[in-house]
Design a protein around this motif. Structure first.
Motif, PDB file in Angstrom:
ATOM      1  N   LYS A 229     -69.967  49.847 -59.538  1.00  0.00           N
ATOM      2  CA  LYS A 229     -71.030  50.855 -59.424  1.00  0.00           C
ATOM      3  C   LYS A 229     -70.570  52.237 -59.881  1.00  0.00           C
ATOM      4  O   LYS A 229     -71.384  53.141 -60.057  1.00  0.00           O
ATOM      5  CB  LYS A 229     -71.504  50.970 -57.967  1.00  0.00           C
ATOM      6  N   LEU A 230     -69.246  52.408 -60.029  1.00  0.00           N
ATOM      7  CA  LEU A 230     -68.723  53.745 -60.325  1.00  0.00           C
ATOM      8  C   LEU A 230     -69.115  54.188 -61.731  1.00  0.00           C
ATOM      9  O   LEU A 230     -68.939  53.465 -62.703  1.00  0.00           O
ATOM     10  CB  LEU A 230     -67.204  53.753 -60.182  1.00  0.00           C
ATOM     11  N   LYS A 231     -69.661  55.392 -61.811  1.00  0.00           N
ATOM     12  CA  LYS A 231     -70.017  55.978 -63.096  1.00  0.00           C
ATOM     13  C   LYS A 231     -69.282  57.299 -63.254  1.00  0.00           C
ATOM     14  O   LYS A 231     -68.765  57.854 -62.290  1.00  0.00           O
ATOM     15  CB  LYS A 231     -71.529  56.221 -63.171  1.00  0.00           C
ATOM     16  N   GLU A 232     -69.258  57.769 -64.498  1.00  0.00           N
ATOM     17  CA  GLU A 232     -68.512  59.002 -64.756  1.00  0.00           C
ATOM     18  C   GLU A 232     -69.341  59.953 -65.600  1.00  0.00           C
ATOM     19  O   GLU A 232     -69.991  59.541 -66.555  1.00  0.00           O
ATOM     20  CB  GLU A 232     -67.222  58.639 -65.496  1.00  0.00           C
ATOM     21  N   TYR A 233     -69.305  61.208 -65.234  1.00  0.00           N
ATOM     22  CA  TYR A 233     -69.949  62.247 -66.023  1.00  0.00           C
ATOM     23  C   TYR A 233     -68.885  63.296 -66.331  1.00  0.00           C
ATOM     24  O   TYR A 233     -68.175  63.740 -65.423  1.00  0.00           O
ATOM     25  CB  TYR A 233     -71.113  62.884 -65.242  1.00  0.00           C
ATOM     26  N   VAL A 234     -68.756  63.668 -67.597  1.00  0.00           N
ATOM     27  CA  VAL A 234     -67.744  64.664 -67.954  1.00  0.00           C
ATOM     28  C   VAL A 234     -68.412  66.028 -68.074  1.00  0.00           C
ATOM     29  O   VAL A 234     -69.326  66.218 -68.883  1.00  0.00           O
ATOM     30  CB  VAL A 234     -67.033  64.289 -69.278  1.00  0.00           C
TER      31      VAL A 234
ATOM     32  N   GLN B  42     -66.694  61.517 -61.007  1.00  0.00           N
ATOM     33  CA  GLN B  42     -66.984  60.103 -60.790  1.00  0.00           C
ATOM     34  C   GLN B  42     -67.902  59.978 -59.586  1.00  0.00           C
ATOM     35  O   GLN B  42     -67.668  60.602 -58.552  1.00  0.00           O
ATOM     36  CB  GLN B  42     -65.682  59.329 -60.579  1.00  0.00           C
ATOM     37  N   PHE B  43     -68.942  59.151 -59.752  1.00  0.00           N
ATOM     38  CA  PHE B  43     -69.946  59.044 -58.692  1.00  0.00           C
ATOM     39  C   PHE B  43     -70.470  57.617 -58.587  1.00  0.00           C
ATOM     40  O   PHE B  43     -70.315  56.809 -59.511  1.00  0.00           O
ATOM     41  CB  PHE B  43     -71.088  60.025 -58.949  1.00  0.00           C
ATOM     42  N   CYS B  44     -71.109  57.336 -57.468  1.00  0.00           N
ATOM     43  CA  CYS B  44     -71.686  56.004 -57.265  1.00  0.00           C
ATOM     44  C   CYS B  44     -73.026  55.928 -57.994  1.00  0.00           C
ATOM     45  O   CYS B  44     -73.915  56.742 -57.738  1.00  0.00           O
ATOM     46  CB  CYS B  44     -71.867  55.737 -55.773  1.00  0.00           C
TER      47      CYS B  44
ATOM     48  N   THR C 222     -71.051  61.761 -55.046  1.00  0.00           N
ATOM     49  CA  THR C 222     -69.846  62.071 -55.813  1.00  0.00           C
ATOM     50  C   THR C 222     -68.661  61.481 -55.073  1.00  0.00           C
ATOM     51  O   THR C 222     -68.549  61.615 -53.854  1.00  0.00           O
ATOM     52  CB  THR C 222     -69.664  63.591 -55.954  1.00  0.00           C
ATOM     53  N   VAL C 223     -67.784  60.797 -55.802  1.00  0.00           N
ATOM     54  CA  VAL C 223     -66.614  60.188 -55.182  1.00  0.00           C
ATOM     55  C   VAL C 223     -65.393  61.083 -55.382  1.00  0.00           C
ATOM     56  O   VAL C 223     -64.683  61.406 -54.444  1.00  0.00           O
ATOM     57  CB  VAL C 223     -66.378  58.770 -55.739  1.00  0.00           C
TER      58      VAL C 223
END
Ligand code: ZN
Ligand code: ZN
Length: 136
Positions: free
Chosen positions: A60-65, A78-80, A86-87
């Motif tokens: 489920k982990l996604k990433e936004y730069v 990194q967020f769910c 936000t993780v």
């Protein structure tokens, strides 16, 4: 080895474990943190990335730069992807070796992560001007 601190995102899909105590606990009031957290500032604890374990069994982990940052270096947020929590944030200033985690995800010993420093406090000052509220 059992991690010192454990928690999850809001929906529980992602589990986090932190080994040992954080290097520092602080609140960042920059506009990125304000938008990302939904509060005036974001509550952050700093760890070495090697002391942070993220378990993402359902991918489920996604990433936004974030590319436009106050430091001038991009940061990976990194967020769910299921619940949006936000993780952690990895500032590329430190080549991903430093992890800015959210102690608000912890299920235990949350109070020992009380912040003792604030950065980029200008927005907070502006917001609280003339207010005697103790909730900021
Ligand atoms: Zn989640
Ligand atoms: Zn910030």
């Amino acid at each position: 080895m059992t991690a010192s601190h454990q928690g999850t995102c809001l929906c529980g899909s992602i589990e986090v474990s932190f080994n040992g105590e954080p290097k520092r606990n602080f609140i960042c009031y920059c506009s990125d943190c304000r938008k990302g957290s939904g509060h005036l500032g974001q509550f952050i604890s700093e760890y070495n990335s090697s002391d942070v374990i993220v378990t993402d069994k359902d991918s489920k982990l996604k990433e936004y730069v974030v590319t436009k940052t106050k430091s001038g270096f991009p940061k990976k947020k990194q967020f769910c992807g299921e619940c949006g929590s936000t993780v952690l944030t990895l500032p590329m200033k430190h080549n991903g070796e430093v992890a800015m985690v959210r102690p608000s995800l912890l299920d235990t010993k949350f109070a020992s992560f009380a912040p003792n420093k604030a950065i980029f406090g200008d927005a907070r000052t502006e917001y609280t001007k003339g207010s005697e509220s103790e909730f900021y």
